[in-house]
Design a protein around this motif. Structure first.
Motif, PDB file in Angstrom:
ATOM      1  N   MET A  42       0.860  -1.179   0.000  1.00  0.00           N
ATOM      2  CA  MET A  42       0.000   0.000   0.000  1.00  0.00           C
ATOM      3  C   MET A  42       0.902   1.236   0.000  1.00  0.00           C
ATOM      4  SD  MET A  42      -3.063  -1.398   0.372  1.00  0.00           S
ATOM      5  CE  MET A  42      -4.209  -0.244   1.086  1.00  0.00           C
ATOM      6  N   THR A  43       0.357   2.371  -0.441  1.00  0.00           N
ATOM      7  CA  THR A  43       1.080   3.632  -0.330  1.00  0.00           C
ATOM      8  C   THR A  43       0.235   4.607   0.474  1.00  0.00           C
ATOM      9  OG1 THR A  43       0.183   4.522  -2.385  1.00  0.00           O
ATOM     10  CG2 THR A  43       2.293   3.380  -2.528  1.00  0.00           C
ATOM     11  N   VAL A  44       0.922   5.486   1.193  1.00  0.00           N
ATOM     12  CA  VAL A  44       0.271   6.577   1.912  1.00  0.00           C
ATOM     13  C   VAL A  44       1.039   7.851   1.600  1.00  0.00           C
ATOM     14  CG1 VAL A  44      -0.657   5.180   3.789  1.00  0.00           C
ATOM     15  CG2 VAL A  44       1.595   6.180   4.035  1.00  0.00           C
ATOM     16  N   GLY A  45       0.325   8.938   1.521  1.00  0.00           N
ATOM     17  CA  GLY A  45       0.964  10.239   1.344  1.00  0.00           C
ATOM     18  C   GLY A  45       1.058  10.924   2.695  1.00  0.00           C
ATOM     19  N   VAL A  46       2.219  11.502   2.988  1.00  0.00           N
ATOM     20  CA  VAL A  46       2.412  12.213   4.244  1.00  0.00           C
ATOM     21  C   VAL A  46       3.190  13.496   3.996  1.00  0.00           C
ATOM     22  CG1 VAL A  46       2.409  10.080   5.619  1.00  0.00           C
ATOM     23  CG2 VAL A  46       4.585  11.032   4.857  1.00  0.00           C
ATOM     24  N   VAL A  47       3.038  14.431   4.914  1.00  0.00           N
ATOM     25  CA  VAL A  47       3.931  15.583   4.961  1.00  0.00           C
ATOM     26  C   VAL A  47       4.835  15.320   6.163  1.00  0.00           C
ATOM     27  CG1 VAL A  47       2.360  17.089   6.280  1.00  0.00           C
ATOM     28  CG2 VAL A  47       4.189  18.079   4.929  1.00  0.00           C
ATOM     29  N   GLN A  58       5.625   9.978  -0.528  1.00  0.00           N
ATOM     30  CA  GLN A  58       4.814   8.765  -0.600  1.00  0.00           C
ATOM     31  C   GLN A  58       5.602   7.671   0.111  1.00  0.00           C
ATOM     32  OE1 GLN A  58       1.760   7.979  -2.290  1.00  0.00           O
ATOM     33  NE2 GLN A  58       1.524  10.196  -2.348  1.00  0.00           N
ATOM     34  N   VAL A  59       4.945   6.917   0.969  1.00  0.00           N
ATOM     35  CA  VAL A  59       5.596   5.850   1.724  1.00  0.00           C
ATOM     36  C   VAL A  59       4.877   4.541   1.423  1.00  0.00           C
ATOM     37  CG1 VAL A  59       6.264   5.033   4.018  1.00  0.00           C
ATOM     38  CG2 VAL A  59       6.206   7.500   3.543  1.00  0.00           C
ATOM     39  N   THR A  60       5.652   3.504   1.128  1.00  0.00           N
ATOM     40  CA  THR A  60       5.113   2.167   0.883  1.00  0.00           C
ATOM     41  C   THR A  60       5.106   1.388   2.187  1.00  0.00           C
ATOM     42  OG1 THR A  60       5.944   2.173  -1.381  1.00  0.00           O
ATOM     43  CG2 THR A  60       5.449   0.017  -0.417  1.00  0.00           C
ATOM     44  N   VAL A  61       3.990   0.721   2.480  1.00  0.00           N
ATOM     45  CA  VAL A  61       3.865  -0.128   3.670  1.00  0.00           C
ATOM     46  C   VAL A  61       3.171  -1.426   3.265  1.00  0.00           C
ATOM     47  CG1 VAL A  61       3.806   1.774   5.330  1.00  0.00           C
ATOM     48  CG2 VAL A  61       1.685   0.929   4.371  1.00  0.00           C
ATOM     49  N   PRO A  62       3.475  -2.535   3.960  1.00  0.00           N
ATOM     50  CA  PRO A  62       2.743  -3.763   3.674  1.00  0.00           C
ATOM     51  C   PRO A  62       1.283  -3.605   4.111  1.00  0.00           C
ATOM     52  CG  PRO A  62       4.246  -4.080   5.531  1.00  0.00           C
ATOM     53  CD  PRO A  62       4.491  -2.714   4.995  1.00  0.00           C
ATOM     54  N   GLU A  63       0.399  -4.279   3.420  1.00  0.00           N
ATOM     55  CA  GLU A  63      -1.033  -4.170   3.718  1.00  0.00           C
ATOM     56  C   GLU A  63      -1.330  -4.462   5.188  1.00  0.00           C
ATOM     57  OE1 GLU A  63      -5.038  -5.279   1.311  1.00  0.00           O
ATOM     58  OE2 GLU A  63      -3.602  -6.907   1.531  1.00  0.00           O
ATOM     59  N   SER A  64      -0.642  -5.449   5.776  1.00  0.00           N
ATOM     60  CA  SER A  64      -0.880  -5.800   7.182  1.00  0.00           C
ATOM     61  C   SER A  64      -0.397  -4.712   8.139  1.00  0.00           C
ATOM     62  CB  SER A  64      -0.182  -7.123   7.527  1.00  0.00           C
ATOM     63  OG  SER A  64       1.230  -6.969   7.394  1.00  0.00           O
ATOM     64  N   GLY A  65       0.431  -3.769   7.648  1.00  0.00           N
ATOM     65  CA  GLY A  65       0.940  -2.699   8.493  1.00  0.00           C
ATOM     66  C   GLY A  65       0.056  -1.468   8.524  1.00  0.00           C
ATOM     67  N   VAL A  66      -1.046  -1.480   7.789  1.00  0.00           N
ATOM     68  CA  VAL A  66      -1.978  -0.348   7.787  1.00  0.00           C
ATOM     69  C   VAL A  66      -2.956  -0.567   8.933  1.00  0.00           C
ATOM     70  CG1 VAL A  66      -3.756   0.878   6.494  1.00  0.00           C
ATOM     71  CG2 VAL A  66      -1.742  -0.015   5.308  1.00  0.00           C
TER      72      VAL A  66
END
Length: 116
Positions: A42-47, A58-66
């Motif tokens: 998954m990706t999330v956008g952060v400041v 943009q940060v990539t995280v495994p689906e289980s880490g959301v």
């Protein structure tokens, strides 16, 4: 390439984009998978705000880490945050950048350094 650990202990990190599947192939819609585990990414956008400077990343995280309870605009934590420089050639043009990855994204708190 080298992986660089990011010390986010004094940073304030705010969620700007809700988690979304990371697309590996835009033409087919194929979702990216972790090369080691096969888990969907998954990706999330952060400041990322630290020492008076901010960056949209943009940060990539495994689906289980959301984790549950994420709210756009709210602070988050990114345990295990690393940066990986990359470069490639696409259509004869050299491209380069920094890819960010974390083990999870979770609701966080404002940094005490920023609160003062």
């Amino acid at each position: 390439m080298r992986v660089i650990r990011v010390d986010a202990s004094t940073a304030t990190i705010l969620l700007t984009e809700a988690p979304a599947p990371k697309v590996r192939d835009r033409q087919t819609g194929e979702i990216a998978k972790d090369a080691m585990t096969g888990e969907a990414l998954m990706t999330v956008g952060v400041v990322y705000i630290d020492e008076g400077e901010s960056s949209l990343i943009q940060v990539t995280v495994p689906e289980s880490g959301v984790t549950e309870g994420l709210t756009v605009g709210a602070p988050v934590s990114l345990p295990g945050l690393v940066a990986r420089p990359w470069q490639n050639v696409f259509n004869g043009r050299e491209r380069h950048g920094i890819a960010y990855r974390a083990t999870a994204v979770a609701p966080g708190a404002f940094s005490m350094a920023q609160a003062g």
